[in-house]
Write a protein that holds these residues in place. Structure first.
Motif, PDB file in Angstrom:
ATOM      1  N   PRO A  90      -4.794 -21.944  13.214  1.00  0.00           N
ATOM      2  CA  PRO A  90      -5.583 -21.365  12.124  1.00  0.00           C
ATOM      3  C   PRO A  90      -5.412 -19.852  12.000  1.00  0.00           C
ATOM      4  O   PRO A  90      -5.224 -19.155  12.996  1.00  0.00           O
ATOM      5  N   ARG A  91      -5.486 -19.378  10.783  1.00  0.00           N
ATOM      6  CA  ARG A  91      -5.529 -17.934  10.522  1.00  0.00           C
ATOM      7  C   ARG A  91      -6.963 -17.466  10.746  1.00  0.00           C
ATOM      8  O   ARG A  91      -7.195 -16.510  11.449  1.00  0.00           O
ATOM      9  N   ASN A  92      -7.897 -18.160  10.123  1.00  0.00           N
ATOM     10  CA  ASN A  92      -9.312 -17.823  10.265  1.00  0.00           C
ATOM     11  C   ASN A  92      -9.915 -18.710  11.362  1.00  0.00           C
ATOM     12  O   ASN A  92      -9.895 -19.937  11.240  1.00  0.00           O
ATOM     13  N   ASP A  94     -12.762 -19.536  11.890  1.00  0.00           N
ATOM     14  CA  ASP A  94     -13.783 -20.439  11.337  1.00  0.00           C
ATOM     15  C   ASP A  94     -13.176 -21.777  10.923  1.00  0.00           C
ATOM     16  O   ASP A  94     -13.894 -22.763  10.735  1.00  0.00           O
ATOM     17  N   ASN A  95     -11.858 -21.791  10.698  1.00  0.00           N
ATOM     18  CA  ASN A  95     -11.197 -23.033  10.273  1.00  0.00           C
ATOM     19  C   ASN A  95     -10.646 -23.840  11.455  1.00  0.00           C
ATOM     20  O   ASN A  95      -9.949 -24.839  11.251  1.00  0.00           O
ATOM     21  N   ALA A  96     -10.924 -23.412  12.672  1.00  0.00           N
ATOM     22  CA  ALA A  96     -10.406 -24.129  13.848  1.00  0.00           C
ATOM     23  C   ALA A  96     -10.909 -25.575  13.834  1.00  0.00           C
ATOM     24  O   ALA A  96     -12.039 -25.839  13.424  1.00  0.00           O
ATOM     25  N   PRO A 147       4.707 -20.430  -2.561  1.00  0.00           N
ATOM     26  CA  PRO A 147       4.617 -19.068  -2.062  1.00  0.00           C
ATOM     27  C   PRO A 147       4.199 -18.991  -0.598  1.00  0.00           C
ATOM     28  O   PRO A 147       4.052 -17.894  -0.064  1.00  0.00           O
ATOM     29  N   CYS A 148       4.018 -20.130   0.059  1.00  0.00           N
ATOM     30  CA  CYS A 148       3.344 -20.143   1.373  1.00  0.00           C
ATOM     31  C   CYS A 148       3.985 -19.203   2.401  1.00  0.00           C
ATOM     32  O   CYS A 148       3.272 -18.537   3.157  1.00  0.00           O
ATOM     33  N   LEU A 149       5.349 -19.152   2.408  1.00  0.00           N
ATOM     34  CA  LEU A 149       6.000 -18.392   3.473  1.00  0.00           C
ATOM     35  C   LEU A 149       5.795 -16.873   3.340  1.00  0.00           C
ATOM     36  O   LEU A 149       5.963 -16.149   4.316  1.00  0.00           O
ATOM     37  N   LEU A 150       5.400 -16.441   2.143  1.00  0.00           N
ATOM     38  CA  LEU A 150       5.069 -15.016   1.959  1.00  0.00           C
ATOM     39  C   LEU A 150       4.038 -14.571   2.987  1.00  0.00           C
ATOM     40  O   LEU A 150       4.073 -13.441   3.475  1.00  0.00           O
ATOM     41  N   CYS A 151       3.081 -15.465   3.275  1.00  0.00           N
ATOM     42  CA  CYS A 151       1.968 -15.106   4.170  1.00  0.00           C
ATOM     43  C   CYS A 151       1.905 -15.963   5.427  1.00  0.00           C
ATOM     44  O   CYS A 151       1.102 -15.695   6.320  1.00  0.00           O
ATOM     45  N   HIS A 152       2.704 -17.029   5.499  1.00  0.00           N
ATOM     46  CA  HIS A 152       2.654 -17.904   6.682  1.00  0.00           C
ATOM     47  C   HIS A 152       4.020 -18.063   7.346  1.00  0.00           C
ATOM     48  O   HIS A 152       4.163 -18.835   8.290  1.00  0.00           O
ATOM     49  N   GLY A 153       5.057 -17.382   6.813  1.00  0.00           N
ATOM     50  CA  GLY A 153       6.411 -17.551   7.345  1.00  0.00           C
ATOM     51  C   GLY A 153       6.709 -16.646   8.526  1.00  0.00           C
ATOM     52  O   GLY A 153       5.799 -16.050   9.129  1.00  0.00           O
ATOM     53  N   LEU A 167      -7.567  -8.153   8.603  1.00  0.00           N
ATOM     54  CA  LEU A 167      -8.584  -9.170   8.290  1.00  0.00           C
ATOM     55  C   LEU A 167      -8.685 -10.248   9.367  1.00  0.00           C
ATOM     56  O   LEU A 167      -9.754 -10.815   9.593  1.00  0.00           O
ATOM     57  N   TYR A 168      -7.544 -10.562   9.978  1.00  0.00           N
ATOM     58  CA  TYR A 168      -7.484 -11.697  10.920  1.00  0.00           C
ATOM     59  C   TYR A 168      -6.805 -11.290  12.219  1.00  0.00           C
ATOM     60  O   TYR A 168      -5.650 -11.633  12.465  1.00  0.00           O
ATOM     61  N   PRO A 169      -7.516 -10.568  13.075  1.00  0.00           N
ATOM     62  CA  PRO A 169      -6.890 -10.127  14.333  1.00  0.00           C
ATOM     63  C   PRO A 169      -6.458 -11.305  15.225  1.00  0.00           C
ATOM     64  O   PRO A 169      -5.631 -11.129  16.102  1.00  0.00           O
TER      65      PRO A 169
HETATM   66  C1  HEC Z   1      -1.165 -14.219  -0.233  1.00  0.00           C
HETATM   67  C2  HEC Z   1      -1.131 -14.747   1.109  1.00  0.00           C
HETATM   68  C3  HEC Z   1      -1.168 -16.234   1.275  1.00  0.00           C
HETATM   69  C4  HEC Z   1      -0.372 -17.169   0.669  1.00  0.00           C
HETATM   70  C5  HEC Z   1       0.706 -16.946  -0.345  1.00  0.00           C
HETATM   71  C6  HEC Z   1      -0.769 -18.448   1.238  1.00  0.00           C
HETATM   72  N1  HEC Z   1      -1.775 -18.282   2.143  1.00  0.00           N
HETATM   73 FE1  HEC Z   1      -2.670 -19.739   3.232  1.00  0.00          FE
HETATM   74  N2  HEC Z   1      -3.981 -18.406   3.990  1.00  0.00           N
HETATM   75  C7  HEC Z   1      -3.993 -17.053   3.687  1.00  0.00           C
HETATM   76  C8  HEC Z   1      -5.192 -16.459   4.238  1.00  0.00           C
HETATM   77  C9  HEC Z   1      -5.607 -15.006   4.100  1.00  0.00           C
HETATM   78  C10 HEC Z   1      -5.907 -17.511   4.882  1.00  0.00           C
HETATM   79  C11 HEC Z   1      -7.251 -17.424   5.598  1.00  0.00           C
HETATM   80  C12 HEC Z   1      -8.308 -18.031   4.670  1.00  0.00           C
HETATM   81  C13 HEC Z   1      -9.698 -18.046   5.245  1.00  0.00           C
HETATM   82  O1  HEC Z   1     -10.170 -16.996   5.710  1.00  0.00           O
HETATM   83  O2  HEC Z   1     -10.332 -19.120   5.209  1.00  0.00           O
HETATM   84  C14 HEC Z   1      -5.117 -18.713   4.701  1.00  0.00           C
HETATM   85  C15 HEC Z   1      -5.498 -19.942   5.189  1.00  0.00           C
HETATM   86  C16 HEC Z   1      -4.820 -21.102   4.948  1.00  0.00           C
HETATM   87  C17 HEC Z   1      -5.239 -22.409   5.437  1.00  0.00           C
HETATM   88  C18 HEC Z   1      -6.525 -22.730   6.202  1.00  0.00           C
HETATM   89  C19 HEC Z   1      -6.336 -22.798   7.669  1.00  0.00           C
HETATM   90  C20 HEC Z   1      -6.202 -21.445   8.326  1.00  0.00           C
HETATM   91  O3  HEC Z   1      -5.067 -21.145   8.756  1.00  0.00           O
HETATM   92  O4  HEC Z   1      -7.190 -20.683   8.411  1.00  0.00           O
HETATM   93  C21 HEC Z   1      -4.302 -23.301   5.006  1.00  0.00           C
HETATM   94  C22 HEC Z   1      -4.284 -24.785   5.275  1.00  0.00           C
HETATM   95  C23 HEC Z   1      -3.323 -22.556   4.228  1.00  0.00           C
HETATM   96  N3  HEC Z   1      -3.665 -21.219   4.225  1.00  0.00           N
HETATM   97  C24 HEC Z   1      -2.238 -23.117   3.600  1.00  0.00           C
HETATM   98  C25 HEC Z   1      -1.408 -22.430   2.713  1.00  0.00           C
HETATM   99  C26 HEC Z   1      -0.365 -23.080   1.933  1.00  0.00           C
HETATM  100  C27 HEC Z   1      -0.017 -24.553   1.993  1.00  0.00           C
HETATM  101  C28 HEC Z   1       0.189 -22.120   1.146  1.00  0.00           C
HETATM  102  C29 HEC Z   1       1.248 -22.291   0.070  1.00  0.00           C
HETATM  103  C30 HEC Z   1       0.903 -23.148  -1.024  1.00  0.00           C
HETATM  104  C31 HEC Z   1      -0.491 -20.853   1.456  1.00  0.00           C
HETATM  105  N4  HEC Z   1      -1.453 -21.103   2.409  1.00  0.00           N
HETATM  106  C32 HEC Z   1      -0.190 -19.643   0.882  1.00  0.00           C
HETATM  107  C33 HEC Z   1      -3.028 -16.370   2.989  1.00  0.00           C
HETATM  108  C34 HEC Z   1      -2.049 -16.962   2.190  1.00  0.00           C
END
Ligand code: HEC
Length: 192
Positions: A90-92, A94-96, A147-153, A167-169
């Motif tokens: 999890p990033r947050n 709270d989502n664990a 766009p997911c990898l922009l922020c999760h790649g 935001l997410y240490p």
């Molecule tokens: C602009 C940046 C950005 C993009 C693009 C993005 N995410 Fe995220 N994602 C975040 C952030 C910030 C959080 C934390 C949200 C929270 O605080 O609940 C998050 C949280 C999540 C979570 C909840 C679990 C967790 O890790 O806290 C999932 C599932 C997720 N993202 C999936 C995706 C998917 C699938 C995509 C592509 C369709 C995507 N994200 C694109 C920034 C991004």
């Protein structure tokens, strides 16, 4: 030997009952869960795309950090269920995942390793939680390249990485590849 067999059968019965998705009631609850999550996912995707088009990834972080939990809360209130997103990384915090969610997420990973497409991966079960029967449902969320990898790649732009760090240490949600399971939607629904 016979006694042993009977004991095994008896033990197996409750497991079959809780996991059965083949009763009409269970099928109905699964259908309702899919419909609610479809709306959730569509709304989130729309908001994310909008923010990315208008302000770029930095602004879109706000959509994920504030809009996603807000939609989840609104939907939860509207249906009287608990609806959210979770992940093994999890990033947050709270989502664990809780114990049940962790088990299902691990099973999703094994199913993916066995060749199943995460797009259609789901799991439904009735379990007892704090002395009450609840229906629980999870649907895998696959990672798309855009766009997911922009922020999760693995190669996050420095300004985005810096904003995420702030935001997410405790962020664990980096280093994903397209096709990975990013996490799952999760629903807990009290039963009468
Ligand atoms: C602009 C940046 C950005 C993009 C693009 C993005 N995410 Fe995220 N994602 C975040 C952030 C910030 C959080 C934390 C949200 C929270 O605080 O609940 C998050 C949280 C999540 C979570 C909840 C679990 C967790 O890790 O806290 C999932 C599932 C997720 N993202 C999936 C995706 C998917 C699938 C995509 C592509 C369709 C995507 N994200 C694109 C920034 C991004």
């Amino acid at each position: 030997m016979k006694k042993h067999l009977i004991a095994m059968l008896l033990c197996a019965i409750p497991a079959i009952q809780v996991a059965a998705a083949d009763t009409p009631e269970m099928e109905q609850r699964i259908k309702e869960s899919r419909a609610v999550l479809k709306a959730f996912a569509a709304e989130l995707k729309g908001e994310l795309k909008n923010a990315l088009d208008k302000g770029g990834p930095l602004q879109a972080i706000t959509v994920c950090s504030t809009v996603a939990p807000t939609i989840a809360r609104e939907q939860s209130r509207k249906h009287g269920w608990q609806i959210g997103r979770t992940s093994l990384k999890p990033r947050n915090p709270d989502n664990a995942p809780d114990d049940w969610e962790k088990k299902v997420l691990e099973r999703f990973e094994s199913r993916k390793s066995a060749g199943e497409n995460p797009r259609r991966m789901e799991h439904a079960e009735i379990i007892e939680q704090n002395g009450k029967r609840v229906f629980r449902y999870m649907k895998a969320i696959p990672t798309a390249e855009k766009p997911c990898l922009l922020c999760h790649g693995s190669h996050i732009e420095p300004d985005i990485a810096a904003a995420l760090d702030k935001l997410y240490p405790k962020d664990q949600a980096r280093g994903f590849k397209a096709g990975d399971i990013r996490g799952a939607f999760t629903i807990t629904r009290p039963l009468p």
